[in-house]
Design a protein around this motif. Structure first.
Motif, PDB file in Angstrom:
ATOM      1  N   TYR A 166      -0.906   4.862   9.294  1.00 25.73           N
ATOM      2  CA  TYR A 166      -2.129   4.233   8.755  1.00 25.73           C
ATOM      3  C   TYR A 166      -2.126   2.742   9.108  1.00 25.73           C
ATOM      4  CZ  TYR A 166      -5.072   2.327   4.970  1.00 25.73           C
ATOM      5  OH  TYR A 166      -6.010   1.646   4.247  1.00 25.73           O
ATOM      6  N   THR A 202     -10.052  -3.662  -1.229  1.00 23.16           N
ATOM      7  CA  THR A 202     -10.447  -2.262  -1.429  1.00 23.16           C
ATOM      8  C   THR A 202     -11.962  -2.102  -1.268  1.00 23.16           C
ATOM      9  OG1 THR A 202      -8.664  -2.169  -3.045  1.00 23.16           O
ATOM     10  CG2 THR A 202     -10.176  -0.307  -3.012  1.00 23.16           C
ATOM     11  N   ILE A 206     -12.872  -2.134   2.393  1.00 23.75           N
ATOM     12  CA  ILE A 206     -12.548  -0.858   3.057  1.00 23.75           C
ATOM     13  C   ILE A 206     -13.599   0.188   2.651  1.00 23.75           C
ATOM     14  CG2 ILE A 206     -10.818   0.970   3.359  1.00 23.75           C
ATOM     15  CD1 ILE A 206      -8.657  -1.144   2.734  1.00 23.75           C
ATOM     16  N   CYS A 230       0.839  -1.209   0.000  1.00 24.61           N
ATOM     17  CA  CYS A 230       0.000   0.000   0.000  1.00 24.61           C
ATOM     18  C   CYS A 230       0.873   1.258   0.000  1.00 24.61           C
ATOM     19  CB  CYS A 230      -0.915  -0.009   1.222  1.00 24.61           C
ATOM     20  SG  CYS A 230      -1.809   1.529   1.403  1.00 24.61           S
ATOM     21  N   PRO A 231       0.711   2.130  -0.990  1.00 34.18           N
ATOM     22  CA  PRO A 231       1.532   3.349  -1.046  1.00 34.18           C
ATOM     23  C   PRO A 231       1.343   4.253   0.175  1.00 34.18           C
ATOM     24  CG  PRO A 231       0.430   2.959  -3.151  1.00 34.18           C
ATOM     25  CD  PRO A 231      -0.162   1.988  -2.170  1.00 34.18           C
ATOM     26  N   VAL A 232       0.178   4.171   0.834  1.00 30.22           N
ATOM     27  CA  VAL A 232      -0.032   4.997   2.036  1.00 30.22           C
ATOM     28  C   VAL A 232       0.868   4.488   3.164  1.00 30.22           C
ATOM     29  CG1 VAL A 232      -1.736   5.851   3.699  1.00 30.22           C
ATOM     30  CG2 VAL A 232      -2.409   5.451   1.321  1.00 30.22           C
ATOM     31  N   CYS A 266      -7.311   5.307   3.846  1.00 31.18           N
ATOM     32  CA  CYS A 266      -7.235   4.604   2.546  1.00 31.18           C
ATOM     33  C   CYS A 266      -7.574   5.557   1.416  1.00 31.18           C
ATOM     34  CB  CYS A 266      -8.197   3.414   2.563  1.00 31.18           C
ATOM     35  SG  CYS A 266      -8.422   2.693   0.925  1.00 31.18           S
ATOM     36  N   ARG A 267      -6.708   5.577   0.388  1.00 29.33           N
ATOM     37  CA  ARG A 267      -6.965   6.453  -0.757  1.00 29.33           C
ATOM     38  C   ARG A 267      -7.427   5.663  -1.990  1.00 29.33           C
ATOM     39  NH1 ARG A 267      -1.430   9.319  -0.523  1.00 29.33           N
ATOM     40  NH2 ARG A 267      -1.362   9.980   1.646  1.00 29.33           N
ATOM     41  N   THR A 268      -7.933   4.491  -1.751  1.00 31.58           N
ATOM     42  CA  THR A 268      -8.498   3.659  -2.822  1.00 31.58           C
ATOM     43  C   THR A 268      -7.484   3.441  -3.958  1.00 31.58           C
ATOM     44  OG1 THR A 268     -10.533   4.844  -2.256  1.00 31.58           O
ATOM     45  CG2 THR A 268     -10.705   3.263  -4.020  1.00 31.58           C
ATOM     46  N   LEU A 269      -6.298   3.020  -3.606  1.00 32.46           N
ATOM     47  CA  LEU A 269      -5.243   2.850  -4.613  1.00 32.46           C
ATOM     48  C   LEU A 269      -5.149   1.409  -5.145  1.00 32.46           C
ATOM     49  CD1 LEU A 269      -2.613   5.173  -2.896  1.00 32.46           C
ATOM     50  CD2 LEU A 269      -4.031   5.692  -4.867  1.00 32.46           C
ATOM     51  N   TRP A 270      -5.906   0.492  -4.591  1.00 30.98           N
ATOM     52  CA  TRP A 270      -6.123  -0.860  -5.129  1.00 30.98           C
ATOM     53  C   TRP A 270      -4.932  -1.816  -5.098  1.00 30.98           C
ATOM     54  CZ3 TRP A 270     -10.834  -2.908  -6.358  1.00 30.98           C
ATOM     55  CH2 TRP A 270     -11.902  -2.005  -6.449  1.00 30.98           C
ATOM     56  N   LYS A 271      -3.760  -1.355  -4.680  1.00 27.99           N
ATOM     57  CA  LYS A 271      -2.585  -2.256  -4.691  1.00 27.99           C
ATOM     58  C   LYS A 271      -2.828  -3.474  -3.805  1.00 27.99           C
ATOM     59  CE  LYS A 271       0.064   0.118  -7.321  1.00 27.99           C
ATOM     60  NZ  LYS A 271       0.173  -0.358  -8.689  1.00 27.99           N
ATOM     61  N   CYS A 272      -3.518  -3.257  -2.688  1.00 23.42           N
ATOM     62  CA  CYS A 272      -3.790  -4.346  -1.746  1.00 23.42           C
ATOM     63  C   CYS A 272      -4.575  -5.467  -2.438  1.00 23.42           C
ATOM     64  CB  CYS A 272      -4.556  -3.796  -0.541  1.00 23.42           C
ATOM     65  SG  CYS A 272      -5.989  -2.796  -1.008  1.00 23.42           S
ATOM     66  N   PRO A 276      -4.346  -2.111   5.081  1.00 23.50           N
ATOM     67  CA  PRO A 276      -5.468  -2.924   4.611  1.00 23.50           C
ATOM     68  C   PRO A 276      -5.700  -4.223   5.372  1.00 23.50           C
ATOM     69  CG  PRO A 276      -3.669  -2.843   2.987  1.00 23.50           C
ATOM     70  CD  PRO A 276      -3.355  -1.830   4.038  1.00 23.50           C
TER      71      PRO A 276
HETATM   72 FE1  F3S Z   1      -3.819   1.255   0.184  1.00 21.35          FE
HETATM   73 FE2  F3S Z   1      -5.458  -0.577  -0.704  1.00 21.35          FE
HETATM   74 FE3  F3S Z   1      -6.417   1.700   0.190  1.00 21.35          FE
HETATM   75  S1  F3S Z   1      -3.534  -0.002  -1.594  1.00 21.35           S
HETATM   76  S2  F3S Z   1      -4.829   3.157  -0.298  1.00 21.35           S
HETATM   77  S3  F3S Z   1      -5.335   0.166   1.380  1.00 21.35           S
HETATM   78  S4  F3S Z   1      -7.155   0.541  -1.520  1.00 21.35           S
END
Ligand code: F3S
Ligand code: SF4
Ligand code: FES
Length: 241
Positions: A163, A217, A220, A152-154, A200-206, A166
């Motif tokens: 943070y 995602t 979350i 997760c980039p966060v 969570c910024r909804t970045l989908w990596k998880c 996920p």
């Molecule tokens: Fe991180 Fe997944 Fe949210 S990659 S920003 S926990 S959607």
């Protein structure tokens, strides 16, 4: 099979380095078999965690060609050329491919990963209908491998490393939507923060890396929606689930 493996022993090495090993393997072998072969036949100092060998225990999370995953689930036939093997990012390296997962489990525990009840205990167990269980049956597949949180980039950014990540949120989802749980106000307070679900910024990596195909995602997002609904006028926290 050529494996270029991250090596670092903080007690001996000034800095990390990579060592390439050549291993004989069948296409049907998994990458974990190759790592075991290196340790058994070439270099017993190579350190990594593993237990079940079959995607159940979650202990062998690592980065394979830059993507977090479980080597016990990766067939040799899926790779061409040299394969880069590194420890999970985000966490401190203890030795080679072993990282310190204490902060991961601290965050996991911080979201009350257990049923909260207030009503008197029934004579037998607290029953749940099958449709109640189906709501969170994806989430209970989680094996706490930490691949999602490491990706997760966060969590990767220094300024947002607090943070919870996920994996902790998947478990929070599991209890938030359990029809038997009676701890909604506490859960809301834990989740409605920038260190909680709101981080969570909804970045989908998880979701991309989860070896158990959990819709991380989406779950979350459902937590955030539940918080939003609870905060609407007339729906104050503590008004039930
Ligand atoms: Fe991180 Fe997944 Fe949210 S990659 S920003 S926990 S959607
Ligand atoms: Fe691993 Fe998936 Fe659980 Fe994350 S949600 S810890 S990637 S099993
Ligand atoms: Fe258990 Fe890979 S060794 S999940």
């Amino acid at each position: 099979m050529l494996l270029k493996v991250f090596r670092y022993d903080p007690e001996k090495d000034e800095k990390p380095y990579y060592r390439t090993y050549e291993v004989e393997a069948w296409p049907s072998d998994r990458l974990l078999d190759c790592l075991n072969r290196i340790r058994w036949e070439q270099d017993p100092t190579l350190s990594f965690r593993m237990s079940c060998g079959h995607g159940v225990c979650g202990s062998d999370g690592m980065r394979i060609n830059g993507i977090c995953g479980l080597p016990c689930q990766k067939l040799v036939s899926a790779f061409e050329g040299e394969v880069l093997i590194e420890p999970l990012p985000v966490f401190r390296v203890k030795k080679d491919l072993i990282v310190d997962l204490d902060p991961f489990f601290e965050k996991y525990r911080s979201l009350a990963p257990y049923l909260i009840t207030r009503s008197d205990a029934p004579e037998r167990e607290r029953f749940q209908l099958p449709e109640g269980q189906r709501v969170f049956e994806d989430a209970i597949r989680c094996i706490l491998c930490a691949c999602c949180t490491a990706s997760c980039p966060v969590n990767q950014a220094k300024e947002t490393e607090a943070y919870v990540g996920p994996a902790a949120l998947v478990r929070a989802f599991r209890y938030l939507f359990d029809s038997r749980d009676e701890g909604f106000p506490e859960r809301l307070a834990l989740l409605d923060r920038k260190e909680g679900a709101q981080g969570c910024r909804t970045l989908w990596k998880c979701t991309e890396v989860c070896p158990k195909q959990i819709p991380v995602t989406k779950e979350i997002g459902q937590i955030k929606r539940r918080i939003y609904e609870a905060k609407k006028p007339g729906n104050e926290p503590g008004m039930g689930k």
